[in-house]
Enzyme design. Structure first.
Site, mmCIF file in Angstrom:
data_model
loop_
_atom_site.group_PDB
_atom_site.id
_atom_site.type_symbol
_atom_site.label_atom_id
_atom_site.label_comp_id
_atom_site.label_asym_id
_atom_site.label_seq_id
_atom_site.Cartn_x
_atom_site.Cartn_y
_atom_site.Cartn_z
ATOM 1 N N ASP A 3 7.774 -40.919 100.026
ATOM 2 C CA ASP A 3 8.138 -39.706 99.309
ATOM 3 C C ASP A 3 7.265 -39.604 98.065
ATOM 4 O OD1 ASP A 3 10.048 -37.412 98.750
ATOM 5 O OD2 ASP A 3 10.333 -38.599 96.937
ATOM 6 N N GLU B 68 5.707 -36.237 103.897
ATOM 7 C CA GLU B 68 6.114 -34.845 104.004
ATOM 8 C C GLU B 68 4.885 -33.945 104.001
ATOM 9 O OE1 GLU B 68 10.339 -34.443 101.722
ATOM 10 O OE2 GLU B 68 8.616 -35.038 100.511
ATOM 11 N N ASP C 84 14.772 -40.678 95.428
ATOM 12 C CA ASP C 84 13.454 -40.754 96.059
ATOM 13 C C ASP C 84 13.449 -41.712 97.245
ATOM 14 O OD1 ASP C 84 12.463 -38.986 94.182
ATOM 15 O OD2 ASP C 84 11.738 -40.546 92.840
#
Length: 229
Positions: free
Chosen positions: A25, A121, A219
């Site tokens: 992340d 992501e 996170d």
């Protein structure tokens, strides 16, 4: 999802497979959070560098005021002192950027050495760092531009795009996989029970599921959801 995998080229990085995978992340407080709970933070400017750079900015502003009086804003008076101020500012920026470049290079190499599959992501930093549009009727209204500017500086300062580009390049050379997944709601989804709710984010740093009570760093929870997805 978008898979970036190349297996036909020799690897100058490593060749022994590890059988391990990780989700990462990308954040503003912590540059990278790994699904195993590891936090990786990019070196930021020191307080001394910040103070010195701010002092030089103020000095440059005074020098520009003098220039304006002498020849107008379009006719900068290139004094030796002004050139020296710009040179010192450039030197500070160069030292900061060199440290960041070194961190990105070493960190991405270590990640590719440690993991056969890395999941990130599929974010669009360019879109995310656009300025908010002004709101106005009779007069301009608050549009959150000050807060957005701070967020933009943090995103750009943590080199999200540079990290992705380096990982794409190095996984290609190593013959490992980099997978980009849909980022929707990864930060609001409980990794334990799968419940999705905005209320799960107790704060910027704390995740606590309103359904099952699971609590974790926000996170890290998001990083765990990424490889699952």
């Amino acid at each position: 999802e978008r898979t970036l995998a190349f297996t036909n080229e020799p690897s100058p990085i490593r060749r022994n497979t590890t059988g391990k995978q990780t989700g990462i992340d990308r954040g503003c407080v912590h540059t990278l959070a790994l699904s195993n709970g590891t936090m990786l933070d990019m070196p930021q400017p020191s307080e001394r560098e910040k103070r010195e750079y701010l002092r030089l900015q103020r000095k440059l502003a005074r020098q520009d005021t003098t220039n304006s009086r002498r020849g107008g804003k379009t006719a900068k008076f290139q004094s030796k002192r002004r050139k020296l101020t710009l040179k010192r500012m450039s030197s500070i920026r160069r030292h900061i950027n060199n440290r960041k470049d070194d961190w990105v290079a070493k960190t991405t190499t270590r990640l590719v050495e440690d993991y056969d599959l890395i999941a990130l992501e599929a974010l669009n930093p360019r879109q995310m760092t656009r300025k908010p549009k002004p709101k106005h009727k009779v007069r301009y209204l608050r549009n959150g531009s000050a807060a957005k500017a701070g967020l933009n500086r943090s995103i750009l300062g943590n080199r999200w795009t540079d990290i992705l580009n380096k990982l794409e390049y190095k996984t290609r050379l190593a013959g490992t996989q980099l997978i980009l997944v849909n980022p929707a709601y990864t930060s609001q989804t409980c990794n334990r029970c799968g419940h999705v709710a905005k209320e799960n984010r107790e704060s910027q740093a704390v995740f606590q599921c309103v359904n099952c009570g699971f609590k974790d760093n926000a996170d890290i929870n998001a990083a765990k959801n990424i490889p699952d997805r």
